[in-house]
Motif scaffolding. Sequence first.
Motif, PDB file in Angstrom:
ATOM      1  N   SER B 407       0.894  -1.165  -0.111  1.00 56.11           N
ATOM      2  CA  SER B 407       0.086   0.087  -0.008  1.00 56.11           C
ATOM      3  C   SER B 407       0.719   1.240   0.063  1.00 56.11           C
ATOM      4  O   SER B 407       0.640   2.219  -0.684  1.00 56.11           O
ATOM      5  CB  SER B 407      -1.002  -0.076   1.190  1.00 56.11           C
ATOM      6  N   THR B 408       1.914   1.156   0.710  1.00 59.22           N
ATOM      7  CA  THR B 408       2.882   2.298   0.937  1.00 59.22           C
ATOM      8  C   THR B 408       3.454   2.482  -0.449  1.00 59.22           C
ATOM      9  O   THR B 408       3.973   3.772  -1.044  1.00 59.22           O
ATOM     10  CB  THR B 408       3.927   2.283   1.832  1.00 59.22           C
ATOM     11  N   VAL B 410       2.136   1.793  -3.488  1.00 59.30           N
ATOM     12  CA  VAL B 410       1.237   2.736  -4.272  1.00 59.30           C
ATOM     13  C   VAL B 410       1.436   4.318  -3.992  1.00 59.30           C
ATOM     14  O   VAL B 410       1.533   5.010  -4.749  1.00 59.30           O
ATOM     15  CB  VAL B 410      -0.265   2.203  -4.131  1.00 59.30           C
ATOM     16  N   GLN B 411       1.409   4.488  -2.568  1.00 62.34           N
ATOM     17  CA  GLN B 411       1.326   5.926  -2.353  1.00 62.34           C
ATOM     18  C   GLN B 411       2.411   6.576  -2.673  1.00 62.34           C
ATOM     19  O   GLN B 411       2.447   7.738  -3.219  1.00 62.34           O
ATOM     20  CB  GLN B 411       1.472   5.838  -0.764  1.00 62.34           C
ATOM     21  N   GLY B 414       2.106   8.166  -6.111  1.00 64.08           N
ATOM     22  CA  GLY B 414       1.273   8.986  -6.301  1.00 64.08           C
ATOM     23  C   GLY B 414      -0.081   8.518  -7.151  1.00 64.08           C
ATOM     24  O   GLY B 414      -0.068   7.497  -7.286  1.00 64.08           O
ATOM     25  N   GLY B 417       0.654   5.722  -9.224  1.00 56.15           N
ATOM     26  CA  GLY B 417       0.274   4.203  -8.626  1.00 56.15           C
ATOM     27  C   GLY B 417      -0.977   3.560  -8.671  1.00 56.15           C
ATOM     28  O   GLY B 417      -1.125   2.382  -8.581  1.00 56.15           O
TER      29      GLY B 417
END
Lengths: 596, 596
Positions: B407-408, B410-411, B414, B417
């Motif tokens: 998940s991080t 993807v973050q 930006g 992602g």
Amino acid sequence: MSYRAPLQDMQFVLNELAGLDKVGALPGCEDATPETVDAVLQENARFCSEVVAPLNVNGDREPSSWKDGEVTTTRGFRQAFQAYAQAGWQGVQHPVEFGGQGLPKLVATPCIEMLNSANLSFALCPMLTDGTIEALMTAGSRAQQETYLARLISGAWTGTMNLTEPQAGSDLALVRTRAEPQGDGTYKLFGTKIFITYGEHDMAANIVHLVLARTADAPAGVKGLSLFIVPKFLVNADGSLGARNDVHCVSIEHKMGIKASPTAVLQFGDHGGAIGNLIGEENRGLEYMFIMMNAARFAVGMQGIALAERAYQKAAHFAKERIQSRDLAGSAGPVAIIHQPDVRRMLMSMRAQTEAARALAYVTAAAHDIALHHADAQVRQEQDAFYEYMVPIVKGWSTELSVDVASTGVQVHGGMGFIEETGAAQYYRDARILPIYEGTTAIQANDLVGRKTVRDGGATAKAILAQVRATTVQLAAAESDSLQAIGRQLALGADALEAAVDYVTGNIKADIKAVFAGSVPYLKLAGIVLGGWQMGRAALAAARRLQDGQGDKRFYQAKIATARFFAEHILPQSAAYRTEIVEGAGSVLALDADQF
Amino acid sequence: MSYRAPLQDMQFVLNELAGLDKVGALPGCEDATPETVDAVLQENARFCSEVVAPLNVNGDREPSSWKDGEVTTTRGFRQAFQAYAQAGWQGVQHPVEFGGQGLPKLVATPCIEMLNSANLSFALCPMLTDGTIEALMTAGSRAQQETYLARLISGAWTGTMNLTEPQAGSDLALVRTRAEPQGDGTYKLFGTKIFITYGEHDMAANIVHLVLARTADAPAGVKGLSLFIVPKFLVNADGSLGARNDVHCVSIEHKMGIKASPTAVLQFGDHGGAIGNLIGEENRGLEYMFIMMNAARFAVGMQGIALAERAYQKAAHFAKERIQSRDLAGSAGPVAIIHQPDVRRMLMSMRAQTEAARALAYVTAAAHDIALHHADAQVRQEQDAFYEYMVPIVKGWSTELSVDVASTGVQVHGGMGFIEETGAAQYYRDARILPIYEGTTAIQANDLVGRKTVRDGGATAKAILAQVRATTVQLAAAESDSLQAIGRQLALGADALEAAVDYVTGNIKADIKAVFAGSVPYLKLAGIVLGGWQMGRAALAAARRLQDGQGDKRFYQAKIATARFFAEHILPQSAAYRTEIVEGAGSVLALDADQF
């Protein structure tokens, strides 16, 4: 299962925490009587759950599609949007003068929540239109307002925000789209914009694009950005639609979630120039954008809460239906998994975070209304500072927790959660965009640190902390184990937040990178402490009602239990965030880039 | 970017933390010389990154598909699996007697990590085959071993585990598939199994299903389950393939991730009965399954680590390439986003968690080897207890953190992602199954509480804690700010874990539900404290190397910085988990089911 609007919790938050009575007493907000608000919420709940919610799964399975520059939205969306417009829902919070209902933001907020719970992809179109309306209200000329506002507020036309370009994401200084004055008051725009939500669709007759661009002699960076209106169809003097403008959708993105919401790549000026009108003054575009971004950021925070609510409802429903394993303390046959303690823990975590974020957001909306409408300038100023401090938290914290809540929702479903037919996976995929668009969590945290904490030397943060402390005192004085337990954890959270505020304000000059290394932990810390504060206030209010013997006893008992869960399972993270912020910057920054 | 095996970190963990030299000195493990291990890892890294990794995206875009009972796997999978088999990779940890390489689990573990980093969906087929081999080694008759093992170990055939049924997910007591003895030593099986990974595919000539079923007179519940071998094609006396057995794939699931891995619904006995052979004794099926489940659970934990590594590599690569915004402390033009403190924080969080989980898993694998091969029975028993305690933690903690890391990831990307073409979203989707299959995190936590902590009165947990304390003493005594800081946080973590162990063992009789309400927090607490312990040991080892002046100085410096990040950003959550476990059970269980 379908969506059921949590009207009881919404009413509780509106009345017990956000002060709907005080907002309804503000000049200009008199229409927000309890009866009107109740009717609006009931009717909105019905519309969202019956008309919009059933389309949510369709949007995931049959995304909006692009062909030859045209976008066909998911089957049913066009009709639902027309019903939405005809019922007047686009206008809830907009001026009566232009056909809106003129209700306060506090009343619009639960409506926004319900629409997003029902269908995140669908709700994005009205959300962007709200932003366009907000910008035109603030910076548009009277003529521009007369041309566009009534049609946007009625839902006849929709709006978009055009900021991002391939090389300019979080960094708008890199925007290259250019605008050339034509000598007749209009400009021609040339450039490419990406990630434009509902940048092209078939749900309304016209699309009003607000576009950040640069004039030839503009300064470099963000101070050289101007804001333009570029309608898909030009508008004749009588308001009728004119020629097709030179803005074209060249593709839409293939996304992980919110698939029904078309995310457009827009090409401006490939066939001679897209005709645009300047909004306000040249080079003040970012300033205008910021006005509408505040509203949009708040709205995206509401999306997080809305999605968390929907994911929670689905998981709770599944947990009550799915029979599996015996009760740990019993000897009978298999029981519904809601009787398993860890399933209970997951559901409580989803519920407590959602309720806390809702309470914080609604209280923030009320502050906005008071800041706009209160007779006393001092009160307006205080409430505005409160609102400004809260917006990045509502956006950043609520969306980050929505990812966690949706992920937990999948987990509650076990193996079924990973199968697309079940539907829990859609929330997990949809949620992931929320901490990214409309400013990533890091961008929100930068705002919280820079403009909202450091600029006034921590004064607003400290003033809010004083209110939190007042609540801890009330909780400590209560004759209830639960309230005292909540008070203890909230006090520890307040200590942690105070240490973080001191660190941020005390070190920004000496070591800016160290402060920003802890910016997101600071935002999350503020989120849980201020969300925990609202849950503490909620527990106090519920205890008062129980003492009075008024209302739904089991609801108030559940509210106290949920507040206590938040205090004992979420608030204890405060100290960990404090350590990250105050002690952890060195290890964040220790490596060279080539060591990654 | 493609996958690059983290061989330097793997070798560091093998040698400095997991004691490869000691494992290589065990009777039966003598082939695991440093030279052999190095050659195996190098060659495996090459194979995984060059042959398997490029197929990962394909598997997501062109999932395995079902038609008329046959499954066609993603293009390229069949050839890659044949290359995998021909190179002997299926046999790394299996007996030389049946064609394997006979290497210890400690050496197989990095190979498993690499294969899963390269392609989670692909790696599932060998993983299930490993489980089948394990079960046959443990409980199969000599004849069964001779028929199946060599062919499974060579990769000519593959294996599956058939536990789940529509009504029997986490609760195997509800299994209904029945087995009828035919009087000739064989049984006929009838029933439906779901979620069968690689239950049907086109990558090998035969599929060996291990199936949990019930004989007619079996006791109710899990004590009436027997384990059967049901091959897709019956096997003739000479080992050649015989008739098609009556087991048929009626559909495969439409999943959120690991789409190339076919998840089959298998129908046994719809056309007269699927012929199966009993493994071991009747009614002992669950016991045999547990043996292979331990190995499979460890392997799924490795999947978490592998996915986290891949997601980290992708995010780090993107962060070094993507130019956006100025350096906070500089005034020049835009820089790569890796220079933004919050991007740095996200990458460090991904990296630190991945390295800690890897270290813990490899140390666990070494314990398994010692428990099997050591000459001293006392050492074997101690190491077995350590291994048993660690398996649910390696599985539960590593997979939960893989969701967070993905998940991080993807973050970090930006908006890009969220676009599927970028590829970060695939890891986020793929990761979500890992805390679910092979026993959800709650199931792992139940195991950790019940069999692994309470059964011996917390003795194993306390013995491990004593080792953690010894490391904190060494860290405190070091002449290094970083090592001392790590020691301080690790000591606080150990305090929290000790409190949790005392709570669990002290309250299980009086209030079993209260203990299980904190079971997952206990598992996560154990994960971060024991992972932090390994990072503390890693920092000590790195400091020694730096003092010796040996090896890659920047690697050791980075290891100490990463360990410190883990200590200051992850370990502080220990106290929050302690509060959840020790104080939070009441609020988990406060509501009635109908209040959700």
